[in-house]
Design a protein around this motif. Structure first.
Motif, short mmCIF file in Angstrom:
data_model
loop_
_atom_site.label_atom_id
_atom_site.label_comp_id
_atom_site.label_asym_id
_atom_site.label_seq_id
_atom_site.Cartn_x
_atom_site.Cartn_y
_atom_site.Cartn_z
N HIS A 101 0.83 -1.20 0.00
CA HIS A 101 0.00 0.00 0.00
C HIS A 101 0.87 1.25 0.00
O HIS A 101 0.54 2.25 -0.64
CB HIS A 101 -0.90 -0.03 1.24
CG HIS A 101 -2.04 0.92 1.21
ND1 HIS A 101 -1.99 2.14 1.81
CD2 HIS A 101 -3.26 0.84 0.63
CE1 HIS A 101 -3.12 2.78 1.62
NE2 HIS A 101 -3.91 2.01 0.90
N ASP A 102 1.99 1.18 0.72
CA ASP A 102 2.91 2.32 0.74
C ASP A 102 3.73 2.40 -0.54
O ASP A 102 4.08 3.49 -0.99
CB ASP A 102 3.87 2.21 1.94
CG ASP A 102 3.15 2.42 3.25
OD1 ASP A 102 2.02 2.92 3.20
OD2 ASP A 102 3.71 2.07 4.30
N LEU A 103 4.05 1.24 -1.10
CA LEU A 103 4.97 1.20 -2.23
C LEU A 103 4.30 1.69 -3.52
O LEU A 103 4.94 2.36 -4.33
CB LEU A 103 5.45 -0.24 -2.41
CG LEU A 103 6.51 -0.48 -3.50
CD1 LEU A 103 7.80 0.22 -3.11
CD2 LEU A 103 6.74 -1.95 -3.69
N ALA A 104 3.01 1.39 -3.67
CA ALA A 104 2.33 1.63 -4.96
C ALA A 104 2.44 3.08 -5.45
O ALA A 104 2.86 3.30 -6.59
CB ALA A 104 0.88 1.19 -4.85
N PRO A 105 2.11 4.08 -4.62
CA PRO A 105 2.22 5.46 -5.14
C PRO A 105 3.65 5.84 -5.50
O PRO A 105 3.86 6.58 -6.45
CB PRO A 105 1.69 6.33 -4.01
CG PRO A 105 1.68 5.48 -2.81
CD PRO A 105 1.56 4.08 -3.26
N VAL A 106 4.62 5.28 -4.76
CA VAL A 106 6.02 5.59 -5.04
C VAL A 106 6.39 5.06 -6.43
O VAL A 106 7.03 5.76 -7.23
CB VAL A 106 6.93 4.98 -3.96
CG1 VAL A 106 8.38 5.26 -4.27
CG2 VAL A 106 6.57 5.53 -2.60
N ILE A 107 5.96 3.82 -6.73
CA ILE A 107 6.24 3.25 -8.05
C ILE A 107 5.63 4.14 -9.13
O ILE A 107 6.28 4.50 -10.10
CB ILE A 107 5.65 1.82 -8.17
CG1 ILE A 107 6.39 0.87 -7.23
CG2 ILE A 107 5.74 1.32 -9.60
CD1 ILE A 107 5.87 -0.53 -7.30
N SER A 108 4.39 4.53 -8.91
CA SER A 108 3.69 5.34 -9.91
C SER A 108 4.47 6.59 -10.24
O SER A 108 4.72 6.89 -11.41
CB SER A 108 2.31 5.75 -9.39
OG SER A 108 1.35 4.82 -9.79
N SER B 228 6.79 2.71 -19.47
CA SER B 228 5.34 2.93 -19.45
C SER B 228 4.62 1.64 -19.10
O SER B 228 3.50 1.67 -18.60
CB SER B 228 4.88 3.50 -20.79
OG SER B 228 5.01 2.52 -21.78
N SER B 229 5.26 0.47 -19.35
CA SER B 229 4.63 -0.78 -18.93
C SER B 229 4.72 -0.97 -17.44
O SER B 229 3.82 -1.50 -16.81
CB SER B 229 5.30 -1.97 -19.63
OG SER B 229 5.32 -1.79 -21.00
N ILE B 230 5.84 -0.53 -16.85
CA ILE B 230 5.99 -0.72 -15.39
C ILE B 230 4.95 0.10 -14.64
O ILE B 230 4.49 -0.29 -13.58
CB ILE B 230 7.41 -0.31 -14.94
CG1 ILE B 230 8.43 -1.24 -15.58
CG2 ILE B 230 7.54 -0.41 -13.44
CD1 ILE B 230 9.84 -0.90 -15.22
N SER B 231 4.55 1.23 -15.21
CA SER B 231 3.65 2.10 -14.46
C SER B 231 2.34 1.41 -14.11
O SER B 231 1.66 1.80 -13.17
CB SER B 231 3.37 3.37 -15.25
OG SER B 231 2.57 3.07 -16.36
N VAL B 232 2.00 0.36 -14.85
CA VAL B 232 0.77 -0.36 -14.51
C VAL B 232 0.90 -1.05 -13.16
O VAL B 232 -0.07 -1.26 -12.45
CB VAL B 232 0.41 -1.38 -15.63
CG1 VAL B 232 1.28 -2.58 -15.57
CG2 VAL B 232 -1.04 -1.77 -15.53
N TYR B 233 2.15 -1.37 -12.76
CA TYR B 233 2.36 -2.02 -11.45
C TYR B 233 1.88 -1.12 -10.32
O TYR B 233 1.29 -1.60 -9.35
CB TYR B 233 3.84 -2.33 -11.25
CG TYR B 233 4.25 -3.66 -11.82
CD1 TYR B 233 4.02 -4.83 -11.11
CD2 TYR B 233 4.84 -3.76 -13.06
CE1 TYR B 233 4.38 -6.05 -11.63
CE2 TYR B 233 5.20 -4.97 -13.59
CZ TYR B 233 4.97 -6.11 -12.88
OH TYR B 233 5.32 -7.30 -13.39
#
Lengths: 346, 169
Positions: free
Chosen positions: A77-84, A126-131
């Protein structure tokens, strides 16, 4: 060695600062323009013309409580916005925002990472951003979030294909995966007058790419992952405070990066047409190049914003139908036509 | 639900031209509308910066008319009698002037006042009228009692309302 590192570091800092400021102000631009389109005035209270509104927004978001749902997977939950956000900002590394500039006797290339596979790098990131979105939806433990992220994954997979195939046309014309080469190739003139921008060289590929880029950035009319009336907030339903702010920033960073990619690949990048006919000093030339790039990106960004308030959202089956039955064949057709013409020209 | 697929329920117009089917011209039409909207005048009224212009018939807070530095009021107490919410309190006193009586104390409790305008209607001297001011706010209940210092308003300032009353009463 140290000099190269230092130059790279300075470039990164400057680009990051400019990019983040631009992101904050694109939010402001979006709110103002949407208000103008709807006969309203929009935020105009903070500072002159409301220009300090982004600062107020950021301060508000920073001081809000960060709530994590009880059954959420906290690390993810914490990681997701950082990846984005990271992915959105990192994509900008390979985009040339100018030709070269000579500062203190040193010739500096105006691109952070001058890699020879720039186009592939963009597609990969741009594919990673879906993660980011998929993890956000899954870790929130909320049905709306999950629905939003599933939709997003399906949408991105479908549109990635036409995005990649549309770029193949550009690569065929250029003969290189280097983005600065792509820009250099567009500095020629078609029939001596028209600038040889790729949007004139391959209009089908251009339209396909722009539509796919809209879908990639989850913008209207393809913003199904966060379709408010159906999915509450989509993947960021369970996000608050700064983490929500990161998603918000990521969305607009994606928009800016997408505009920059469209500019680089199809609209001639930093090249201002007909400028090479006038005699200007190299220093001025570099500055004109950077300004041209900024103006082009801004115009594409404004176009994206206006489109959002013009076209209604697609239905999900329409979205998939458009992706697979229209965009995909069109991208293939573009490759075929480009190949045919290149063969005939030889 | 007999039909599970959505294909049959989709409404499609058959008489679309090729250009309309490509959707691109339609997008251009939509863009023309939205972009032209950006440059058109806006509906929003910038309220606190540009106050709304009121008609003279508007009933704002009641004020005492001040003519040549003295109030017109002769402290007859009719307004106080007619006030349905008992907001007005008048205390009379004598004066050397022609009118002989004047209010030594004139208070309107703005928490009680309902802006009905009965006081204005009943006043024989046209000494209490409804102004165009309507921002009545206070931090303490005791600040709500407006004395003569806050109630007096010059005839020039009230010219519109007085002209309106002359014509319509």
């Amino acid at each position: 060695m140290i000099e190269t590192l230092l130059i790279a570091f300075i470039k990164i800092v400057i680009v990051l600062l400019v990019l983040l400021t631009a992101v904050a102000y694109s939010v402001y631009a979006e709110r103002r323009i949407s208000a103008f389109i709807q006969d309203r005035l929009g935020p105009n209270r903070v500072g002159p013309f409301g220009l300090l509104q982004p600062i107020a927004d950021v301060v508000k978001l920073v001081f809000k409580e960060a709530i994590v749902p009880r059954n959420a997977n906290k690390p993810l939950h914490d990681l997701a916005p950082v990846i984005s956000l990271t992915v959105a900002l990192a994509t900008f590394a390979v985009i040339p925002f100018g030709n070269t500039i000579t500062l203190f006797g040193e010739e500096v290339k105006l691109i952070i990472a001058d890699v020879n596979i720039g186009v592939l790098y963009i597609l990969a990131f741009s594919s990673i951003s879906v993660y980011g979105i998929a993890l956000a939806g899954w870790s929130s433990n909320n049905k709306y979030s999950l629905m939003g992220s599933l939709r997003s994954s399906a949408q991105m997979v479908s549109y990635e294909l036409s995005l990649g195939l549309a770029v193949v046309g550009v690569i065929m014309v250029t003969g290189s995966l280097r983005l600065d080469q792509v820009v250099m190739n567009q500095t020629n003139y078609l029939f001596g007058v028209l600038p040889a921008w790729n949007c004139f060289v391959q209009p089908i590929g251009f339209i396909t790419f722009v539509v796919a880029a809209f879908a990639e950035t989850n913008r209207q009319p393809f913003d199904l992952p966060e379709a408010e009336p159906e999915l509450v907030g989509g993947f960021h339903t369970e996000y608050t405070g700064l983490k929500f702010g990161l998603f918000f920033l990521a969305e607009y960073a994606h928009m800016i990066v997408a505009s920059a990619i469209i500019t680089t690949l199809y609209l001639g990048g930093w090249h201002l047409p007909y400028i090479d006919m006038i005699d200007v000093s190299p220093m001025l030339m570099s500055i004109i190049g950077i300004l041209t790039f900024v103006i082009k990106v801004t115009l594409v960004l404004l176009f994206m914003i206006v489109i959002r308030w013009t076209i209604p959202r697609f239905r999900y089956d329409q979205l998939m139908g458009l992706g697979w039955k229209v965009m995909f064949p069109m991208a293939l057709l573009n490759i075929f036509i480009t190949g045919l013409i290149l063969l005939l020209l030889q | 639900m007999k039909d599970n697929g959505s294909a049959k329920r989709v409404i499609r117009k058959d008489d679309l031209t090729f250009l309309q089917k490509t959707y691109i011209t339609e997008i251009a039409k939509g863009l023309r509308l939205t972009v032209s909207k950006i440059f058109k005048p806006k509906f929003t009224h910038n309220y606190p910066d540009e106050p709304w212009p009121f008609q003279p018939s508007f009933r704002g807070r009641p004020v005492l008319v001040e003519e040549d530095g003295i109030e017109r009021c002769v402290a007859c107490g009719l307004c106080s009698r007619v006030c349905p919410s008992l907001a007005i309190e008048v205390q009379a006193s004598e004066t050397e002037l022609e009118k002989e009586r004047y209010p030594i104390r004139f208070e309107i409790n703005m928490i009680r006042c309902i802006f009905c305008g009965f006081c204005e209607e009943v006043c024989p001297e046209e000494a209490i009228v409804m102004s165009d001011e309507y921002l009545v706010a206070f931090y303490q209940p005791k600040d709500a009692i407006y004395g003569k210092d806050k109630l007096l308003m010059s005839t020039e300032r009230l010219a519109k309302r007085l002209a309106f009353l002359k014509e319509n009463r």
